[in-house]
Design a protein around this motif. Structure first.
Motif, PDB file in Angstrom:
ATOM      1  N   SER A   1       6.507   3.031   1.441  1.00 17.85           N
ATOM      2  CA  SER A   1       6.671   4.482   1.281  1.00 17.85           C
ATOM      3  C   SER A   1       7.310   4.797  -0.068  1.00 17.85           C
ATOM      4  O   SER A   1       8.018   3.975  -0.664  1.00 17.85           O
TER       5      SER A   1
ATOM      6  N   SER B   1       3.482  -1.827   9.284  1.00 19.94           N
ATOM      7  CA  SER B   1       2.917  -0.485   9.169  1.00 19.94           C
ATOM      8  C   SER B   1       3.878   0.494   9.828  1.00 19.94           C
ATOM      9  O   SER B   1       4.848   0.092  10.483  1.00 19.94           O
TER      10      SER B   1
ATOM     11  N   VAL C   1       0.852  -1.189   0.000  1.00 22.96           N
ATOM     12  CA  VAL C   1       0.000   0.000   0.000  1.00 22.96           C
ATOM     13  C   VAL C   1       0.889   1.240   0.000  1.00 22.96           C
ATOM     14  O   VAL C   1       1.723   1.417   0.894  1.00 22.96           O
ATOM     15  N   THR C   2       0.713   2.107  -1.017  1.00 18.45           N
ATOM     16  CA  THR C   2       1.501   3.327  -1.083  1.00 18.45           C
ATOM     17  C   THR C   2       0.595   4.518  -1.339  1.00 18.45           C
ATOM     18  O   THR C   2      -0.611   4.376  -1.528  1.00 18.45           O
TER      19      THR C   2
ATOM     20  N   LYS D   1      -2.105   5.205   4.383  1.00 23.50           N
ATOM     21  CA  LYS D   1      -1.474   3.881   4.222  1.00 23.50           C
ATOM     22  C   LYS D   1      -1.682   3.011   5.458  1.00 23.50           C
ATOM     23  O   LYS D   1      -2.039   1.833   5.350  1.00 23.50           O
TER      24      LYS D   1
ATOM     25  N   GLU E   1       2.872  -1.326   4.374  1.00 25.99           N
ATOM     26  CA  GLU E   1       3.022   0.013   3.820  1.00 25.99           C
ATOM     27  C   GLU E   1       4.316   0.056   3.010  1.00 25.99           C
ATOM     28  O   GLU E   1       5.348  -0.482   3.439  1.00 25.99           O
TER      29      GLU E   1
END
Length: 211
Positions: A166, A123, A95-96, A101, A164
């Motif tokens: 980044s 996370s 997930v970005t 996020k 997550e």
């Protein structure tokens, strides 16, 4: 040893991978990483019995050097070889985006667990890979740590891993050799446009959409 020999980077060759001299063990492979790296860190690691070090330059120490053109790419590739690409053993969801996020990772984790899946996650709040459970210090760990978490998840039988990712992690190759089964791009806001992160929106979107 030459960089081309990374196929030999495995657990029979080295005991561990690290870029932190405080965690160096006898027989481990040490990575000279970061703008703030000091030769003292390498010497401390040599004193602890590392087997070799990886660096973009050689140092005057009594220890073999694996010289590489890009230390961050080397960390990613060598960690994947060392741990045997553990992320291939479960569904990997990344997930970005600028905001949301952490919330999204928690939602996905909760839904998968409610469906009976065995899930590990990373996370910016905390990390739970099935072996280690702790408060996170980075949104996305450096490649050496990330692959260790994947390996832990595989060892405990995880069938899904949500994390997550980044834009900085993507930019600096922490997930370069990793293939996500599902990539989620949430949104774009100018929060990370600066001289120290992304120079402009094109740079942010270019790396974020590579997930």
């Amino acid at each position: 040893m030459k960089y081309d020999d990374i196929k030999n980077i495995n657990r029979n060759e080295f005991t561990a991978l690290t870029f932190d001299s405080r965690t160096a063990l006898p027989g481990s492979l040490f990575f000279c990483k970061g703008e703030g790296f000091k030769e003292k860190y390498l010497r401390d690691a040599v004193d602890k019995g590392i087997k070799a070090y990886v660096s973009e330059r050689e140092y005057d120490v009594d220890c073999p050097c694996i010289k590489v053109p890009d230390i961050r790419i080397a960390m990613d590739e060598m960690a994947n070889e060392f741990y045997g690409y553990p992320w291939k053993e479960f569904k990997l969801i990344g997930v970005t985006g600028t905001v949301g996020k952490t919330t999204t990772v928690f939602f996905i984790n909760a839904m998968l667990r409610a469906a009976g899946r065995k899930v590990s996650y990373i996370s910016s709040v905390d990390t739970d890979d099935g072996v280690e459970n702790f408060e996170s210090h980075l949104t996305t760990p450096e490649a050496l740590d990330l692959l260790r978490h994947f390996d832990n998840a595989r060892s405990t039988g995880a069938d899904a891993f949500v994390m997550e990712v980044s834009s900085q992690a993507l930019k600096y190759h922490r997930t370069r050799s990793v293939v996500f089964d599902i990539g989620v791009f949430l949104n774009f806001e100018p929060d990370h446009i600066s001289n120290v992160e992304h120079c402009d929106a094109e740079d942010f979107l270019g790396v974020s959409l590579s997930l």
